[in-house]
Scaffold this active site. Structure first.
Site, PDB file in Angstrom:
ATOM      1  N   TYR A 165      11.538   8.543   1.360  1.00  0.00           N
ATOM      2  CA  TYR A 165      11.317   7.734   0.317  1.00  0.00           C
ATOM      3  C   TYR A 165      12.162   8.065  -1.086  1.00  0.00           C
ATOM      4  O   TYR A 165      12.226   7.089  -2.032  1.00  0.00           O
ATOM      5  CB  TYR A 165       9.850   7.335  -0.181  1.00  0.00           C
ATOM      6  CG  TYR A 165       9.378   6.624   1.235  1.00  0.00           C
ATOM      7  CD1 TYR A 165       9.742   5.563   1.639  1.00  0.00           C
ATOM      8  CD2 TYR A 165       8.205   7.494   1.657  1.00  0.00           C
ATOM      9  CE1 TYR A 165       9.007   5.163   2.879  1.00  0.00           C
ATOM     10  CE2 TYR A 165       7.582   6.940   3.048  1.00  0.00           C
ATOM     11  CZ  TYR A 165       8.138   5.819   3.477  1.00  0.00           C
ATOM     12  OH  TYR A 165       7.215   5.301   4.700  1.00  0.00           O
ATOM     13  N   ARG A 175       6.885   0.534  13.461  1.00  0.00           N
ATOM     14  CA  ARG A 175       7.435   0.145  12.401  1.00  0.00           C
ATOM     15  C   ARG A 175       8.654  -0.823  12.712  1.00  0.00           C
ATOM     16  O   ARG A 175       9.242  -1.381  11.843  1.00  0.00           O
ATOM     17  CB  ARG A 175       8.052   1.218  11.587  1.00  0.00           C
ATOM     18  CG  ARG A 175       6.820   2.186  11.150  1.00  0.00           C
ATOM     19  CD  ARG A 175       7.584   3.066  10.050  1.00  0.00           C
ATOM     20  NE  ARG A 175       6.722   4.268   9.960  1.00  0.00           N
ATOM     21  CZ  ARG A 175       5.537   4.430   9.139  1.00  0.00           C
ATOM     22  NH1 ARG A 175       5.334   3.220   8.504  1.00  0.00           N
ATOM     23  NH2 ARG A 175       4.940   5.551   9.265  1.00  0.00           N
ATOM     24  N   HIS A 213       3.591  -4.425   9.143  1.00  0.00           N
ATOM     25  CA  HIS A 213       3.594  -4.242  10.682  1.00  0.00           C
ATOM     26  C   HIS A 213       2.368  -4.935  11.273  1.00  0.00           C
ATOM     27  O   HIS A 213       1.954  -4.740  12.449  1.00  0.00           O
ATOM     28  CB  HIS A 213       3.932  -2.771  10.782  1.00  0.00           C
ATOM     29  CG  HIS A 213       4.902  -2.180  10.166  1.00  0.00           C
ATOM     30  ND1 HIS A 213       6.126  -2.670  10.297  1.00  0.00           N
ATOM     31  CD2 HIS A 213       4.912  -1.291   9.312  1.00  0.00           C
ATOM     32  CE1 HIS A 213       6.922  -2.034   9.580  1.00  0.00           C
ATOM     33  NE2 HIS A 213       6.226  -1.128   8.900  1.00  0.00           N
ATOM     34  N   ARG A 255       5.434  12.043  -3.134  1.00  0.00           N
ATOM     35  CA  ARG A 255       5.064  12.525  -1.558  1.00  0.00           C
ATOM     36  C   ARG A 255       6.288  11.952  -0.994  1.00  0.00           C
ATOM     37  O   ARG A 255       7.017  10.998  -1.065  1.00  0.00           O
ATOM     38  CB  ARG A 255       3.996  11.625  -1.164  1.00  0.00           C
ATOM     39  CG  ARG A 255       2.536  12.584  -1.604  1.00  0.00           C
ATOM     40  CD  ARG A 255       1.381  11.723  -0.919  1.00  0.00           C
ATOM     41  NE  ARG A 255       1.572  11.034   0.267  1.00  0.00           N
ATOM     42  CZ  ARG A 255       1.032   9.956   0.780  1.00  0.00           C
ATOM     43  NH1 ARG A 255      -0.129   9.605   0.075  1.00  0.00           N
ATOM     44  NH2 ARG A 255       1.330   9.462   1.752  1.00  0.00           N
ATOM     45  N   ALA A 295       2.884  -0.866   4.945  1.00  0.00           N
ATOM     46  CA  ALA A 295       2.462  -0.797   6.393  1.00  0.00           C
ATOM     47  C   ALA A 295       1.851  -2.324   6.613  1.00  0.00           C
ATOM     48  O   ALA A 295       1.701  -2.579   7.793  1.00  0.00           O
ATOM     49  CB  ALA A 295       1.347   0.126   6.470  1.00  0.00           C
ATOM     50  N   PRO A 328       0.871  -1.136   0.043  1.00  0.00           N
ATOM     51  CA  PRO A 328       0.207  -0.078   0.194  1.00  0.00           C
ATOM     52  C   PRO A 328       0.858   1.220   0.110  1.00  0.00           C
ATOM     53  O   PRO A 328       1.864   1.309   0.676  1.00  0.00           O
ATOM     54  CB  PRO A 328      -0.906  -0.195   1.502  1.00  0.00           C
ATOM     55  CG  PRO A 328      -0.032  -1.228   2.053  1.00  0.00           C
ATOM     56  CD  PRO A 328       0.662  -2.015   1.208  1.00  0.00           C
ATOM     57  N   ASN A 329       0.504   2.149  -0.760  1.00  0.00           N
ATOM     58  CA  ASN A 329       0.882   3.488  -0.836  1.00  0.00           C
ATOM     59  C   ASN A 329       2.092   3.682  -1.809  1.00  0.00           C
ATOM     60  O   ASN A 329       2.715   4.843  -2.043  1.00  0.00           O
ATOM     61  CB  ASN A 329       1.087   4.249   0.303  1.00  0.00           C
ATOM     62  CG  ASN A 329      -0.368   4.431   1.320  1.00  0.00           C
ATOM     63  OD1 ASN A 329      -1.183   4.870   0.546  1.00  0.00           O
ATOM     64  ND2 ASN A 329      -0.383   4.042   2.194  1.00  0.00           N
ATOM     65  N   HIS A 364      12.695  -2.691   2.794  1.00  0.00           N
ATOM     66  CA  HIS A 364      12.055  -1.473   3.157  1.00  0.00           C
ATOM     67  C   HIS A 364      13.107  -0.383   2.642  1.00  0.00           C
ATOM     68  O   HIS A 364      14.284  -0.415   2.805  1.00  0.00           O
ATOM     69  CB  HIS A 364      11.827  -1.393   4.574  1.00  0.00           C
ATOM     70  CG  HIS A 364      10.906  -2.388   5.123  1.00  0.00           C
ATOM     71  ND1 HIS A 364       9.568  -2.219   4.910  1.00  0.00           N
ATOM     72  CD2 HIS A 364      11.257  -3.735   5.491  1.00  0.00           C
ATOM     73  CE1 HIS A 364       9.023  -3.341   5.215  1.00  0.00           C
ATOM     74  NE2 HIS A 364       9.693  -4.243   5.839  1.00  0.00           N
ATOM     75  N   ILE A 365      12.373   0.411   1.937  1.00  0.00           N
ATOM     76  CA  ILE A 365      13.170   1.756   1.509  1.00  0.00           C
ATOM     77  C   ILE A 365      13.910   2.436   2.456  1.00  0.00           C
ATOM     78  O   ILE A 365      15.113   2.982   2.517  1.00  0.00           O
ATOM     79  CB  ILE A 365      12.428   2.791   0.867  1.00  0.00           C
ATOM     80  CG1 ILE A 365      11.668   1.875  -0.576  1.00  0.00           C
ATOM     81  CG2 ILE A 365      13.086   3.844   0.233  1.00  0.00           C
ATOM     82  CD1 ILE A 365      10.779   2.674  -1.143  1.00  0.00           C
ATOM     83  N   SER A 366      13.183   2.829   3.434  1.00  0.00           N
ATOM     84  CA  SER A 366      13.603   3.513   4.939  1.00  0.00           C
ATOM     85  C   SER A 366      14.169   2.427   5.833  1.00  0.00           C
ATOM     86  O   SER A 366      13.662   1.232   5.776  1.00  0.00           O
ATOM     87  CB  SER A 366      12.570   4.374   5.239  1.00  0.00           C
ATOM     88  OG  SER A 366      11.431   3.445   5.800  1.00  0.00           O
ATOM     89  N   ASN A 417       8.058  -5.585  -0.884  1.00  0.00           N
ATOM     90  CA  ASN A 417       7.800  -4.574   0.436  1.00  0.00           C
ATOM     91  C   ASN A 417       6.377  -4.292   0.581  1.00  0.00           C
ATOM     92  O   ASN A 417       5.606  -3.807  -0.159  1.00  0.00           O
ATOM     93  CB  ASN A 417       8.395  -3.161  -0.368  1.00  0.00           C
ATOM     94  CG  ASN A 417       8.496  -1.908   0.537  1.00  0.00           C
ATOM     95  OD1 ASN A 417       7.798  -2.055   1.639  1.00  0.00           O
ATOM     96  ND2 ASN A 417       8.972  -0.969   0.317  1.00  0.00           N
ATOM     97  N   ARG A 427      12.772   4.642  12.830  1.00  0.00           N
ATOM     98  CA  ARG A 427      11.510   5.368  12.698  1.00  0.00           C
ATOM     99  C   ARG A 427      10.457   4.961  14.076  1.00  0.00           C
ATOM    100  O   ARG A 427      11.004   4.536  14.988  1.00  0.00           O
ATOM    101  CB  ARG A 427      10.767   5.041  11.492  1.00  0.00           C
ATOM    102  CG  ARG A 427      11.611   5.380  10.081  1.00  0.00           C
ATOM    103  CD  ARG A 427      11.014   5.198   8.801  1.00  0.00           C
ATOM    104  NE  ARG A 427       9.942   5.977   8.672  1.00  0.00           N
ATOM    105  CZ  ARG A 427       8.994   5.924   7.723  1.00  0.00           C
ATOM    106  NH1 ARG A 427       8.914   4.692   6.761  1.00  0.00           N
ATOM    107  NH2 ARG A 427       8.158   6.679   7.612  1.00  0.00           N
ATOM    108  N   ASP A 462       1.202 -15.427   6.799  1.00  0.00           N
ATOM    109  CA  ASP A 462       0.610 -16.672   6.410  1.00  0.00           C
ATOM    110  C   ASP A 462       0.664 -17.196   4.821  1.00  0.00           C
ATOM    111  O   ASP A 462       1.309 -18.150   4.488  1.00  0.00           O
ATOM    112  CB  ASP A 462      -0.890 -16.932   6.720  1.00  0.00           C
ATOM    113  CG  ASP A 462      -0.850 -16.989   8.285  1.00  0.00           C
ATOM    114  OD1 ASP A 462       0.075 -17.185   8.951  1.00  0.00           O
ATOM    115  OD2 ASP A 462      -2.035 -16.886   8.861  1.00  0.00           O
ATOM    116  N   GLU A 512      12.570  -9.383   2.316  1.00  0.00           N
ATOM    117  CA  GLU A 512      11.651  -8.445   2.362  1.00  0.00           C
ATOM    118  C   GLU A 512      12.534  -7.064   2.230  1.00  0.00           C
ATOM    119  O   GLU A 512      13.595  -7.029   2.903  1.00  0.00           O
ATOM    120  CB  GLU A 512      11.093  -8.550   3.778  1.00  0.00           C
ATOM    121  CG  GLU A 512      10.502  -7.392   4.478  1.00  0.00           C
ATOM    122  CD  GLU A 512       9.578  -7.772   5.844  1.00  0.00           C
ATOM    123  OE1 GLU A 512       9.066  -8.530   5.850  1.00  0.00           O
ATOM    124  OE2 GLU A 512       9.802  -6.907   6.533  1.00  0.00           O
TER     125      GLU A 512
END
Ligand code: CA2
Length: 146
Positions: free
Chosen positions: A23, A111, A80, A18, A77, A10-11, A100-102, A74, A107, A87, A98
């Site tokens: 990011y 997270r 988390h 943004r 959210a 998501p996002n 994550h960019i950040s 990735n 953070r 599953d 996995e």
């Protein structure tokens, strides 16, 4: 040629549009172009982004049926929050990294916990988009097994 899927949750369709201070300014299309430029001749790459948990889960099942060799995820959210995504990854038995960019550990506390990480071979967090490149490189190593 190995078949590798790059899944974004998501996002992440908003990447580059943004919050560039977190990011970066590259878009998801830029990421796809860069990964195809590096790995196009060495792997079959499939890209999928969804803002919907069930769509990501359906995609993971479809990758198993299509005999994919590896997954970069990735989960945004959902990383988390989603037992269902965890599953799906556990049930897939696909070598998964996995990304994550950040750096999620620099953070907010919420997270710091990844529900999906235990279903993955490795986690890369904080390398920016380079994390996706490192993940695909790792999945293409001959010795990488689920
Ligand atoms: O650092 C990452 O890659 C994250 O997976 C990104 C997720 C966040 O919830 C995770 O904790 C860490 C958020 C994705 C939102 O992506 C945006 C991208 C550009 C603009 C706005 C949001």
């Amino acid at each position: 040629m190995k078949k590798i899927a790059i899944l974004n949750g998501p996002n992440l369709d908003r990447l580059g549009k943004r919050e560039p201070e977190i990011y970066g300014s590259a878009t998801l299309a830029d990421l796809e172009q860069a990964l195809r430029a590096e790995f196009g001749g060495k792997a079959t790459l499939e890209f999928f982004q969804s803002n919907h948990e069930g769509a990501l889960i359906d995609k993971i099942a479809a990758l198993v049926d299509a005999k994919f060799d590896g997954v970069v995820i990735n989960g945004g959210a959902f990383t988390h929050t989603s037992v269902a995504l965890r599953d799906a990854l556990l049930g897939a038995h696909l070598p998964t990294v996995e990304v994550h960019i950040s750096n999620i550990y620099k953070r907010e506390d919420f997270r710091h916990k990844s529900l999906t990480a235990p279903a993955c071979l490795a986690v890369i967090s904080g390398l920016g988009l380079e994390g996706y490149h490192a993940a695909v490189r790792f999945l293409l190593l001959p010795g990488t097994k689920a």
